[in-house]
Motif scaffolding. Structure first.
Motif, PDB file in Angstrom:
ATOM      1  N   ARG A  63       0.847  -1.422  -0.772  1.00 61.05           N
ATOM      2  CA  ARG A  63       0.138  -0.333   0.024  1.00 61.05           C
ATOM      3  C   ARG A  63       0.895   1.260   0.015  1.00 61.05           C
ATOM      4  N   TYR A  64       0.286   2.062  -0.931  1.00 55.78           N
ATOM      5  CA  TYR A  64       1.061   3.260  -0.895  1.00 55.78           C
ATOM      6  C   TYR A  64      -0.238   4.444  -0.682  1.00 55.78           C
ATOM      7  N   ASP A  65       0.310   5.715  -0.150  1.00 52.48           N
ATOM      8  CA  ASP A  65      -0.552   7.072  -0.283  1.00 52.48           C
ATOM      9  C   ASP A  65      -0.718   7.685  -1.059  1.00 52.48           C
ATOM     10  N   GLU A  66       0.205   7.991  -2.263  1.00 46.98           N
ATOM     11  CA  GLU A  66       0.335   8.612  -3.275  1.00 46.98           C
ATOM     12  C   GLU A  66      -0.646   8.957  -4.090  1.00 46.98           C
ATOM     13  N   ASN A  67      -1.099   9.820  -4.983  1.00 46.38           N
ATOM     14  CA  ASN A  67      -1.961   9.355  -5.644  1.00 46.38           C
ATOM     15  C   ASN A  67      -3.245   9.090  -5.488  1.00 46.38           C
ATOM     16  N   GLY A  68      -3.518   9.264  -3.887  1.00 43.33           N
ATOM     17  CA  GLY A  68      -4.738   8.734  -3.676  1.00 43.33           C
ATOM     18  C   GLY A  68      -5.133   7.648  -3.087  1.00 43.33           C
ATOM     19  N   GLY A  69      -3.626   7.265  -3.178  1.00 44.51           N
ATOM     20  CA  GLY A  69      -3.740   5.471  -2.534  1.00 44.51           C
ATOM     21  C   GLY A  69      -4.380   5.073  -3.603  1.00 44.51           C
TER      22      GLY A  69
ATOM     23  N   ARG B 123      12.517  -6.841   7.954  1.00 46.49           N
ATOM     24  CA  ARG B 123      14.010  -7.027   7.430  1.00 46.49           C
ATOM     25  C   ARG B 123      13.722  -6.085   6.354  1.00 46.49           C
ATOM     26  N   ALA B 124      12.994  -5.494   6.444  1.00 48.94           N
ATOM     27  CA  ALA B 124      12.969  -4.742   4.604  1.00 48.94           C
ATOM     28  C   ALA B 124      14.008  -3.791   4.749  1.00 48.94           C
ATOM     29  N   SER B 125      14.812  -3.715   3.729  1.00 49.55           N
ATOM     30  CA  SER B 125      16.309  -2.779   3.610  1.00 49.55           C
ATOM     31  C   SER B 125      15.479  -1.723   3.007  1.00 49.55           C
ATOM     32  N   GLN B 126      14.817  -1.449   2.145  1.00 47.70           N
ATOM     33  CA  GLN B 126      14.020   0.110   1.838  1.00 47.70           C
ATOM     34  C   GLN B 126      12.378  -0.217   1.385  1.00 47.70           C
ATOM     35  N   PRO B 127      12.004  -0.238   2.750  1.00 47.63           N
ATOM     36  CA  PRO B 127      10.460   0.381   2.450  1.00 47.63           C
ATOM     37  C   PRO B 127      10.151   1.542   1.749  1.00 47.63           C
ATOM     38  N   ASP B 128      10.536   2.433   1.036  1.00 45.92           N
ATOM     39  CA  ASP B 128       9.929   3.072  -0.126  1.00 45.92           C
ATOM     40  C   ASP B 128       8.978   3.706  -0.195  1.00 45.92           C
ATOM     41  N   GLU B 129       8.623   4.371   1.008  1.00 44.87           N
ATOM     42  CA  GLU B 129       7.086   4.893   1.159  1.00 44.87           C
ATOM     43  C   GLU B 129       5.585   3.200   1.683  1.00 44.87           C
ATOM     44  N   ILE B 130       6.579   2.722   1.697  1.00 51.20           N
ATOM     45  CA  ILE B 130       5.125   1.717   1.964  1.00 51.20           C
ATOM     46  C   ILE B 130       4.444   1.182   3.646  1.00 51.20           C
ATOM     47  N   ARG B 131       3.005   2.238   3.303  1.00 52.52           N
ATOM     48  CA  ARG B 131       2.191   1.754   3.625  1.00 52.52           C
ATOM     49  C   ARG B 131       2.034   0.669   4.775  1.00 52.52           C
ATOM     50  N   ALA B 132       1.630  -0.186   4.371  1.00 53.15           N
ATOM     51  CA  ALA B 132       1.071  -1.290   4.443  1.00 53.15           C
ATOM     52  C   ALA B 132       1.731  -2.880   4.033  1.00 53.15           C
ATOM     53  N   TRP B 133       1.288  -3.724   4.570  1.00 49.30           N
ATOM     54  CA  TRP B 133       1.902  -4.825   3.496  1.00 49.30           C
ATOM     55  C   TRP B 133       0.756  -5.895   3.743  1.00 49.30           C
ATOM     56  N   ARG B 134       0.006  -6.667   2.508  1.00 47.48           N
ATOM     57  CA  ARG B 134      -1.332  -7.409   2.252  1.00 47.48           C
ATOM     58  C   ARG B 134      -1.452  -8.445   2.190  1.00 47.48           C
ATOM     59  N   TRP B 135      -1.702  -9.772   2.448  1.00 48.29           N
ATOM     60  CA  TRP B 135      -2.332 -10.720   1.267  1.00 48.29           C
ATOM     61  C   TRP B 135      -3.931 -10.807   1.002  1.00 48.29           C
ATOM     62  N   TRP B 136      -3.916 -10.877  -0.440  1.00 47.02           N
ATOM     63  CA  TRP B 136      -4.703 -10.821  -1.453  1.00 47.02           C
ATOM     64  C   TRP B 136      -4.732 -12.489  -1.599  1.00 47.02           C
ATOM     65  N   THR B 137      -6.570 -12.559  -0.997  1.00 42.17           N
ATOM     66  CA  THR B 137      -7.290 -13.769  -2.497  1.00 42.17           C
ATOM     67  C   THR B 137      -7.754 -13.189  -3.842  1.00 42.17           C
ATOM     68  N   LEU B 138      -7.255 -13.872  -4.675  1.00 45.06           N
ATOM     69  CA  LEU B 138      -8.163 -13.478  -5.706  1.00 45.06           C
ATOM     70  C   LEU B 138      -9.570 -13.247  -6.341  1.00 45.06           C
ATOM     71  N   GLU B 139     -10.454 -13.949  -4.854  1.00 47.35           N
ATOM     72  CA  GLU B 139     -11.601 -12.788  -4.693  1.00 47.35           C
ATOM     73  C   GLU B 139     -11.414 -11.535  -4.796  1.00 47.35           C
ATOM     74  N   GLU B 140     -10.608 -11.414  -3.778  1.00 48.39           N
ATOM     75  CA  GLU B 140     -10.824  -9.962  -2.811  1.00 48.39           C
ATOM     76  C   GLU B 140     -10.403  -9.282  -4.008  1.00 48.39           C
ATOM     77  N   LEU B 141      -9.164  -9.855  -4.886  1.00 45.53           N
ATOM     78  CA  LEU B 141      -8.623  -8.404  -6.094  1.00 45.53           C
ATOM     79  C   LEU B 141      -9.343  -8.452  -7.054  1.00 45.53           C
ATOM     80  N   LEU B 142     -10.518  -9.676  -7.196  1.00 43.31           N
ATOM     81  CA  LEU B 142     -10.874  -9.214  -8.491  1.00 43.31           C
ATOM     82  C   LEU B 142     -12.162  -8.614  -8.399  1.00 43.31           C
ATOM     83  N   ALA B 143     -12.703  -8.515  -6.483  1.00 49.86           N
ATOM     84  CA  ALA B 143     -13.774  -8.128  -6.215  1.00 49.86           C
ATOM     85  C   ALA B 143     -13.579  -6.632  -7.278  1.00 49.86           C
TER      86      ALA B 143
END
Length: 154
Positions: free
Chosen positions: A25-31, A103-123
């Protein structure tokens, strides 16, 4: 108007043992949510960049990056400067427990990490890049890697 300078990038469609995809997840451009990845370093190939980006952004020290599934070209701003980013999308399998953002050495403005099921992604109730990622993953899970990388439109 001149063509913006080229910015080559490698992105990784990271799937776990349950066929879930990890998005950042990134916040720029409305998220928005996107696959791990980023620009190539000088003299780096796309495959090496994909491995490096998984290590830097996800804290995974050993990953087998698999076939290239797709390519996308997009003009946008990076650091306030226009670029034409050409992204090559690879797939990698990881065990969900191996992801360690601490352990991430370059989080690059990452706000969140999330596992998505295919169903969630297709929704489609969140902004996810690239557009059509759910269909790309569904095709890969059903048919395997394409003979040639698919051209994504946005």
């Amino acid at each position: 108007m001149p063509t913006p300078p080229l910015r080559r990038a490698a992105r990784v469609i990271t799937l776990d043992e349950h066929d879930r995809v990890l998005l950042l997840r990134y916040d720029e451009n409305g998220g928005f949510w996107a696959t791990p990845g980023g620009s190539l370093e000088p003299d780096e190939d796309h495959h090496s960049a994909a491995v490096r980006e998984v290590r830097e952004e996800l804290g995974v020290t050993a990953v087998a990056v698999g076939p290239e599934l797709a390519v996308r070209s997009k003009d946008h701003l990076v650091g306030g400067q226009p670029v034409r980013q050409v992204e090559r999308y690879f797939v990698a399998r990881v065990h969900a427990g191996d992801i360690d953002p601490a352990r991430a050495s370059q989080p690059d403005e990452i706000r969140a990490w999330r596992w998505w099921t295919l169903e969630e992604l297709l929704a489609g109730d969140q902004t996810v890049y690239p557009a059509g990622l759910g269909d790309l993953i569904a095709g890969y899970l059903r048919d395997g890697a394409p003979n040639r990388p698919l051209q994504l439109t946005s």
